[in-house]
Motif scaffolding. Sequence first.
Motif, mmCIF file in Angstrom:
data_model
loop_
_atom_site.group_PDB
_atom_site.id
_atom_site.type_symbol
_atom_site.label_atom_id
_atom_site.label_comp_id
_atom_site.label_asym_id
_atom_site.label_seq_id
_atom_site.Cartn_x
_atom_site.Cartn_y
_atom_site.Cartn_z
ATOM 1 N N THR A 26 33.107 71.725 48.364
ATOM 2 C CA THR A 26 33.363 71.186 47.091
ATOM 3 C C THR A 26 32.481 72.154 46.062
ATOM 4 O O THR A 26 31.522 72.431 46.062
ATOM 5 N N ILE A 27 33.648 72.657 45.158
ATOM 6 C CA ILE A 27 33.157 73.795 44.053
ATOM 7 C C ILE A 27 33.541 73.128 42.744
ATOM 8 O O ILE A 27 34.744 73.361 42.447
ATOM 9 N N VAL A 28 32.726 72.539 42.012
ATOM 10 C CA VAL A 28 33.284 71.816 40.660
ATOM 11 C C VAL A 28 32.167 71.977 39.659
ATOM 12 O O VAL A 28 30.920 72.481 39.847
ATOM 13 N N GLY A 29 32.562 71.560 38.288
ATOM 14 C CA GLY A 29 31.593 71.250 37.151
ATOM 15 C C GLY A 29 31.144 72.861 36.556
ATOM 16 O O GLY A 29 30.083 72.840 36.153
ATOM 17 N N PHE A 30 31.718 73.737 36.828
ATOM 18 C CA PHE A 30 31.573 75.041 36.016
ATOM 19 C C PHE A 30 31.511 74.933 34.407
ATOM 20 O O PHE A 30 32.708 74.268 34.075
ATOM 21 N N SER A 31 30.840 75.387 33.798
ATOM 22 C CA SER A 31 30.989 75.423 32.321
ATOM 23 C C SER A 31 30.461 76.707 31.690
ATOM 24 O O SER A 31 29.653 77.390 32.288
ATOM 25 N N LEU A 32 30.921 77.011 30.496
ATOM 26 C CA LEU A 32 30.828 78.198 29.489
ATOM 27 C C LEU A 32 31.353 79.315 30.073
ATOM 28 O O LEU A 32 32.124 79.924 29.086
ATOM 29 N N GLY A 33 30.985 79.997 31.296
ATOM 30 C CA GLY A 33 31.481 81.082 31.576
ATOM 31 C C GLY A 33 32.854 80.990 32.289
ATOM 32 O O GLY A 33 33.204 79.694 32.907
ATOM 33 N N GLY A 34 33.436 82.071 32.789
ATOM 34 C CA GLY A 34 34.593 82.131 33.457
ATOM 35 C C GLY A 34 34.113 82.153 34.974
ATOM 36 O O GLY A 34 33.069 82.658 35.504
ATOM 37 N N GLY A 35 34.932 81.730 36.199
ATOM 38 C CA GLY A 35 34.373 81.592 37.323
ATOM 39 C C GLY A 35 35.409 81.743 38.421
ATOM 40 O O GLY A 35 36.545 81.710 38.163
ATOM 41 N N TYR A 36 34.895 81.731 39.635
ATOM 42 C CA TYR A 36 35.719 81.930 40.788
ATOM 43 C C TYR A 36 35.062 80.928 41.891
ATOM 44 O O TYR A 36 33.676 81.014 42.232
ATOM 45 N N GLY A 37 35.826 80.027 42.404
ATOM 46 C CA GLY A 37 35.425 79.161 43.349
ATOM 47 C C GLY A 37 35.098 79.939 44.891
ATOM 48 O O GLY A 37 33.864 79.896 44.977
ATOM 49 N N ILE A 38 35.986 80.590 45.289
ATOM 50 C CA ILE A 38 35.768 81.459 46.492
ATOM 51 C C ILE A 38 36.402 82.964 46.300
ATOM 52 O O ILE A 38 37.462 83.111 45.814
#
Length: 183
Positions: free
Chosen positions: A136-148
Amino acid sequence: GAIEKLMLDSNRIAGNTHAGTSNMYLMYAGGSAALSKVEAVRNTITGNSKSGSGGAMYCIYAGADSVRVFRNQLIDNSICDTSTISQSLYGYYNIANPRCETVDSNRIDGMRGKGNLYGIFSQTISRAYKYFRGDTIVGFSLGGGYGINQSSDTVCIITDCLIGDSDSLYGMTAITINNSRYC
């Protein structure tokens, strides 16, 4: 003699800060040529931050011939969000060329910061078997991101993963994903 297997089980790493410009490593597992197996299981890494400009923060940094990352909780870790220098924050980062890699039932939640955020970053250059399941990969904030983020000439199985609740989070990036066999 050399350590052939490294087991990191049920550790808690919480509330650490790093104000320097160098990298911050919260759990460093492996990297030795003599190490055949690394297991990071049931660890909690929470509430850590890197406030210096530049560098990267690694929650779990692992490498060996065989790597298993299972049931870890990586919660509310962050990098400085006021820096003008791009930084990266990694939940799990693979530093080696394991022939078998299993990343299973981990929770990566609340990663924050300006720059690149990676829930799971796995880039091997040799043929390998990878298995990502139930993360479970959730709740990223501010920057751009990658789950996997995984790329290489691998046999890769990704099943039952919940990725994303953010507009700036990419679910998966991959060069080659072949549905074949388990590690």
